[in-house]
Write an enzyme that holds these catalytic residues in place. Structure first.
Site, PDB file in Angstrom:
ATOM      1  CG  LEU A 105      -2.014  -1.025   1.306  1.00  0.00           C
ATOM      2  CD1 LEU A 105      -2.771  -0.906   2.627  1.00  0.00           C
ATOM      3  CD2 LEU A 105      -2.984  -0.870   0.139  1.00  0.00           C
ATOM      4  CG  ASP A 106       0.465   4.095  -3.040  1.00  0.00           C
ATOM      5  OD1 ASP A 106       1.285   3.282  -3.499  1.00  0.00           O
ATOM      6  OD2 ASP A 106      -0.498   4.542  -3.689  1.00  0.00           O
ATOM      7  CE  LYS A 107       6.390   8.264   4.424  1.00  0.00           C
ATOM      8  NZ  LYS A 107       7.600   9.098   4.198  1.00  0.00           N
ATOM      9  CB  THR A 109      -2.726   3.975   0.745  1.00  0.00           C
ATOM     10  OG1 THR A 109      -2.660   4.827  -0.403  1.00  0.00           O
ATOM     11  CG2 THR A 109      -4.000   3.139   0.668  1.00  0.00           C
ATOM     12  CG  HIS A 189       1.272   6.450  -6.368  1.00  0.00           C
ATOM     13  ND1 HIS A 189       1.019   6.345  -5.014  1.00  0.00           N
ATOM     14  CD2 HIS A 189       2.526   6.960  -6.464  1.00  0.00           C
ATOM     15  CE1 HIS A 189       2.059   6.791  -4.331  1.00  0.00           C
ATOM     16  NE2 HIS A 189       2.995   7.150  -5.180  1.00  0.00           N
TER      17      HIS A 189
END
Length: 240
Positions: A105-107, A109, A189
């Site tokens: 998961l993105d930082k 998110t 992303h």
């Protein structure tokens, strides 16, 4: 299973570092099948032998499966030179298994992240052949439209020319800035880039499901728990 060094087994099970285990063995507080062990290299079958350390019986397991509600600002990695990782959030007795996040998961998110040391399952769930659905809750800068829904169904073309696989977009009736997005792939992303390509921006993103797993609403951000037997069975049966 093949026999392993008793100090390695005990360390992997979270009873201390290899050095700490060796010290405990020297103090004669480890027994195997009722016999006191003084050699850290003594070979054991952890699934068959009865191992006791400091009066506590060891119940061996090879794999761990954790559901985490990933918080913002933490990276989905086992190690990072600059940022805190999801593995850093785990206590030692889980870190000892050398687990890794399944995907990322993105930082910034938040939401459901599966963490395990079962490499075979990790590979299976991330394989393009599996097409594991991932559902995200997103809050948008502007309201989503039915045109967006159709574009997602056809496959949004990103700014670099990549055409995404068809995705689901469900707009909340109460507020059209709130949506659920269902992906079958996981590009960098991706959700944010898809909406950016549609002239919109994501201001908050949370993964709420991964395949058959649903985010446990009782988990605060940064908290985790082991999967239930039912959840693990459902994951095991993905595409079987």
């Amino acid at each position: 299973m093949a026999k392993e060094r008793v100090d390695k087994v005990l360390s992997n099970m979270g009873f201390g570092s290899r050095r700490e285990i060796k010290e405990k063995i020297k103090k004669k507080v480890v027994t195997v099948e009722g016999e006191v062990i003084t050699d850290p290299g003594f070979k054991v079958d952890p699934e068959e032998d009865k191992i006791i350390i400091e009066g506590e019986e060891v119940f061996y397991r090879k794999y761990i499966y954790l559901m985490m509600n990933k918080p913002q600002g933490v990276v989905s990695a086992t190690f990072d030179n600059h940022d805190e990782t999801v593995i850093d959030l785990l206590p030692f007795d889980y870190k000892a298994f050398d687990p890794a996040p399944v995907g990322r998961l993105d930082k910034d998110t938040v939401g459901l992240l599966l963490i395990t040391n079962d490499g075979e399952m990790n590979h299976k769930l991330l394989s393009p052949k599996s097409h594991v659905d991932k559902v995200y809750y997103a809050y948008l800068e502007k309201e989503a439209s039915e045109e967006d829904v159709k574009a997602f169904e056809k496959g949004v073309v990103l700014s670099d020319g990549y055409k995404c696989m068809p995705a689901g977009l469900e707009i909340f009736e109460e507020d059209a800035k709130e949506v659920h997005v269902t992906l079958r792939e996981g590009k960098f992303h991706q959700v944010k880039r898809m909406f950016h390509a549609r002239g919109n921006e994501v201001t908050y993103l949370q993964r709420v499901s991964f395949g058959p797993l649903k985010l446990d609403e009782d988990l605060e951000e940064g908290d985790f728990r082991e999967l239930t037997e039912e959840e693990l069975s459902a994951l095991t049966n993905v595409n079987n």
